[in-house]
Design a protein around this motif. Structure first.
Motif, PDB file in Angstrom:
ATOM      1  N   SER A 141       0.829  -1.207   0.000  1.00 39.34           N
ATOM      2  CA  SER A 141       0.000   0.000   0.000  1.00 39.34           C
ATOM      3  C   SER A 141       0.862   1.256   0.000  1.00 39.34           C
ATOM      4  O   SER A 141       0.573   2.226  -0.705  1.00 39.34           O
ATOM      5  CB  SER A 141      -0.931   0.002   1.213  1.00 39.34           C
ATOM      6  OG  SER A 141      -1.799  -1.097   1.162  1.00 39.34           O
ATOM      7  N   PHE A 142       1.921   1.257   0.801  1.00 34.93           N
ATOM      8  CA  PHE A 142       2.821   2.407   0.867  1.00 34.93           C
ATOM      9  C   PHE A 142       3.522   2.608  -0.468  1.00 34.93           C
ATOM     10  O   PHE A 142       3.609   3.726  -0.984  1.00 34.93           O
ATOM     11  CB  PHE A 142       3.850   2.206   1.985  1.00 34.93           C
ATOM     12  CG  PHE A 142       4.636   3.449   2.295  1.00 34.93           C
ATOM     13  CD1 PHE A 142       4.218   4.317   3.284  1.00 34.93           C
ATOM     14  CD2 PHE A 142       5.795   3.761   1.606  1.00 34.93           C
ATOM     15  CE1 PHE A 142       4.927   5.469   3.578  1.00 34.93           C
ATOM     16  CE2 PHE A 142       6.512   4.913   1.889  1.00 34.93           C
ATOM     17  CZ  PHE A 142       6.079   5.761   2.874  1.00 34.93           C
ATOM     18  N   ARG A 143       4.021   1.509  -1.061  1.00 33.65           N
ATOM     19  CA  ARG A 143       4.730   1.609  -2.343  1.00 33.65           C
ATOM     20  C   ARG A 143       3.835   2.139  -3.444  1.00 33.65           C
ATOM     21  O   ARG A 143       4.263   2.957  -4.265  1.00 33.65           O
ATOM     22  CB  ARG A 143       5.273   0.241  -2.753  1.00 33.65           C
ATOM     23  CG  ARG A 143       6.493  -0.202  -1.999  1.00 33.65           C
ATOM     24  CD  ARG A 143       7.152  -1.422  -2.640  1.00 33.65           C
ATOM     25  NE  ARG A 143       6.251  -2.281  -3.387  1.00 33.65           N
ATOM     26  CZ  ARG A 143       5.892  -3.513  -3.011  1.00 33.65           C
ATOM     27  NH1 ARG A 143       6.338  -4.014  -1.884  1.00 33.65           N
ATOM     28  NH2 ARG A 143       5.101  -4.235  -3.767  1.00 33.65           N
ATOM     29  N   GLU A 144       2.597   1.670  -3.467  1.00 36.82           N
ATOM     30  CA  GLU A 144       1.667   2.135  -4.498  1.00 36.82           C
ATOM     31  C   GLU A 144       1.354   3.624  -4.317  1.00 36.82           C
ATOM     32  O   GLU A 144       1.244   4.365  -5.292  1.00 36.82           O
ATOM     33  CB  GLU A 144       0.391   1.305  -4.479  1.00 36.82           C
ATOM     34  CG  GLU A 144       0.585  -0.116  -4.956  1.00 36.82           C
ATOM     35  CD  GLU A 144       0.964  -0.190  -6.416  1.00 36.82           C
ATOM     36  OE1 GLU A 144       0.425   0.588  -7.219  1.00 36.82           O
ATOM     37  OE2 GLU A 144       1.801  -1.036  -6.761  1.00 36.82           O
ATOM     38  N   GLY A 145       1.196   4.067  -3.075  1.00 36.80           N
ATOM     39  CA  GLY A 145       0.975   5.482  -2.805  1.00 36.80           C
ATOM     40  C   GLY A 145       2.185   6.314  -3.183  1.00 36.80           C
ATOM     41  O   GLY A 145       2.069   7.405  -3.737  1.00 36.80           O
ATOM     42  N   TYR A 146       3.362   5.789  -2.875  1.00 34.32           N
ATOM     43  CA  TYR A 146       4.611   6.469  -3.219  1.00 34.32           C
ATOM     44  C   TYR A 146       4.733   6.619  -4.736  1.00 34.32           C
ATOM     45  O   TYR A 146       5.068   7.688  -5.242  1.00 34.32           O
ATOM     46  CB  TYR A 146       5.786   5.652  -2.661  1.00 34.32           C
ATOM     47  CG  TYR A 146       7.129   6.313  -2.797  1.00 34.32           C
ATOM     48  CD1 TYR A 146       7.543   7.272  -1.878  1.00 34.32           C
ATOM     49  CD2 TYR A 146       7.999   5.973  -3.825  1.00 34.32           C
ATOM     50  CE1 TYR A 146       8.785   7.880  -1.989  1.00 34.32           C
ATOM     51  CE2 TYR A 146       9.239   6.563  -3.941  1.00 34.32           C
ATOM     52  CZ  TYR A 146       9.631   7.521  -3.023  1.00 34.32           C
ATOM     53  OH  TYR A 146      10.859   8.116  -3.145  1.00 34.32           O
ATOM     54  N   ARG A 147       4.432   5.554  -5.449  1.00 31.07           N
ATOM     55  CA  ARG A 147       4.496   5.584  -6.917  1.00 31.07           C
ATOM     56  C   ARG A 147       3.493   6.588  -7.480  1.00 31.07           C
ATOM     57  O   ARG A 147       3.822   7.368  -8.380  1.00 31.07           O
ATOM     58  CB  ARG A 147       4.210   4.188  -7.477  1.00 31.07           C
ATOM     59  CG  ARG A 147       4.286   4.110  -8.966  1.00 31.07           C
ATOM     60  CD  ARG A 147       4.119   2.660  -9.427  1.00 31.07           C
ATOM     61  NE  ARG A 147       4.307   2.568 -10.856  1.00 31.07           N
ATOM     62  CZ  ARG A 147       3.339   2.738 -11.750  1.00 31.07           C
ATOM     63  NH1 ARG A 147       2.116   3.023 -11.346  1.00 31.07           N
ATOM     64  NH2 ARG A 147       3.574   2.633 -13.032  1.00 31.07           N
ATOM     65  N   ALA A 148       2.278   6.587  -6.934  1.00 30.83           N
ATOM     66  CA  ALA A 148       1.261   7.539  -7.389  1.00 30.83           C
ATOM     67  C   ALA A 148       1.723   8.971  -7.131  1.00 30.83           C
ATOM     68  O   ALA A 148       1.514   9.859  -7.953  1.00 30.83           O
ATOM     69  CB  ALA A 148      -0.071   7.266  -6.690  1.00 30.83           C
ATOM     70  N   GLY A 149       2.364   9.200  -5.995  1.00 26.86           N
ATOM     71  CA  GLY A 149       2.875  10.531  -5.670  1.00 26.86           C
ATOM     72  C   GLY A 149       3.965  10.973  -6.622  1.00 26.86           C
ATOM     73  O   GLY A 149       3.999  12.120  -7.069  1.00 26.86           O
ATOM     74  N   LYS A 150       4.881  10.063  -6.965  1.00 26.71           N
ATOM     75  CA  LYS A 150       5.958  10.393  -7.896  1.00 26.71           C
ATOM     76  C   LYS A 150       5.397  10.693  -9.292  1.00 26.71           C
ATOM     77  O   LYS A 150       5.836  11.633  -9.960  1.00 26.71           O
ATOM     78  CB  LYS A 150       6.971   9.244  -7.984  1.00 26.71           C
ATOM     79  CG  LYS A 150       7.843   9.107  -6.763  1.00 26.71           C
ATOM     80  CD  LYS A 150       8.746  10.302  -6.650  1.00 26.71           C
ATOM     81  CE  LYS A 150       9.776  10.089  -5.574  1.00 26.71           C
ATOM     82  NZ  LYS A 150      10.649  11.241  -5.400  1.00 26.71           N
ATOM     83  N   LEU A 151       4.412   9.908  -9.731  1.00 25.20           N
ATOM     84  CA  LEU A 151       3.796  10.152 -11.035  1.00 25.20           C
ATOM     85  C   LEU A 151       3.030  11.473 -11.041  1.00 25.20           C
ATOM     86  O   LEU A 151       3.042  12.205 -12.036  1.00 25.20           O
ATOM     87  CB  LEU A 151       2.878   8.995 -11.412  1.00 25.20           C
ATOM     88  CG  LEU A 151       3.593   7.675 -11.722  1.00 25.20           C
ATOM     89  CD1 LEU A 151       2.569   6.559 -11.918  1.00 25.20           C
ATOM     90  CD2 LEU A 151       4.491   7.814 -12.920  1.00 25.20           C
ATOM     91  N   TYR A 152       2.385  11.786  -9.926  1.00 20.38           N
ATOM     92  CA  TYR A 152       1.668  13.057  -9.814  1.00 20.38           C
ATOM     93  C   TYR A 152       2.647  14.226  -9.892  1.00 20.38           C
ATOM     94  O   TYR A 152       2.418  15.200 -10.609  1.00 20.38           O
ATOM     95  CB  TYR A 152       0.874  13.100  -8.509  1.00 20.38           C
ATOM     96  CG  TYR A 152       0.318  14.459  -8.194  1.00 20.38           C
ATOM     97  CD1 TYR A 152      -0.726  15.003  -8.937  1.00 20.38           C
ATOM     98  CD2 TYR A 152       0.847  15.225  -7.156  1.00 20.38           C
ATOM     99  CE1 TYR A 152      -1.225  16.261  -8.663  1.00 20.38           C
ATOM    100  CE2 TYR A 152       0.350  16.477  -6.869  1.00 20.38           C
ATOM    101  CZ  TYR A 152      -0.687  16.990  -7.626  1.00 20.38           C
ATOM    102  OH  TYR A 152      -1.171  18.243  -7.348  1.00 20.38           O
ATOM    103  N   LEU A 153       3.769  14.121  -9.186  1.00 23.84           N
ATOM    104  CA  LEU A 153       4.782  15.184  -9.228  1.00 23.84           C
ATOM    105  C   LEU A 153       5.349  15.361 -10.630  1.00 23.84           C
ATOM    106  O   LEU A 153       5.569  16.486 -11.089  1.00 23.84           O
ATOM    107  CB  LEU A 153       5.923  14.876  -8.262  1.00 23.84           C
ATOM    108  CG  LEU A 153       5.657  15.134  -6.797  1.00 23.84           C
ATOM    109  CD1 LEU A 153       6.864  14.709  -5.975  1.00 23.84           C
ATOM    110  CD2 LEU A 153       5.341  16.590  -6.554  1.00 23.84           C
TER     111      LEU A 153
END
Length: 82
Positions: free
Chosen positions: A46-58
């Motif tokens: 869950s953390f990794r997926e959120g982290y990935r979504a955050g990086k893609l958003y940035l």
């Protein structure tokens, strides 16, 4: 100065139902703050997926603002020979 970081829901990112919402949000916020994955808790799905979504958003936000990539930063060492 305090910063306001958006929630995934605020920017239109839907949290998949099979993930733990609080961990996803934590990973998303972690990425927005520019931090790296350094602890074992960060390796949870869950953390990794959120982290990935955050990086893609940035990446998308930077692209919209015209920042395509940052200049290369590195170390250069010189030797002076007499």
């Amino acid at each position: 100065m305090t910063h306001h970081y958006p929630d995934p829901k605020d920017v239109g990112i839907k949290i998949p139902p099979h993930l733990i919402k609080q961990r996803f949000r934590g990973g998303f916020l972690h990425a927005l703050k520019g931090r790296q994955i350094t602890r074992t808790e960060h390796l949870r799905l869950s953390f990794r997926e959120g982290y990935r979504a955050g990086k893609l958003y940035l990446r998308e936000v930077r692209r919209q603002r015209g920042i395509l990539h940052f200049p290369f930063q590195g170390k250069i060492s010189f030797k002076v020979v007499n």
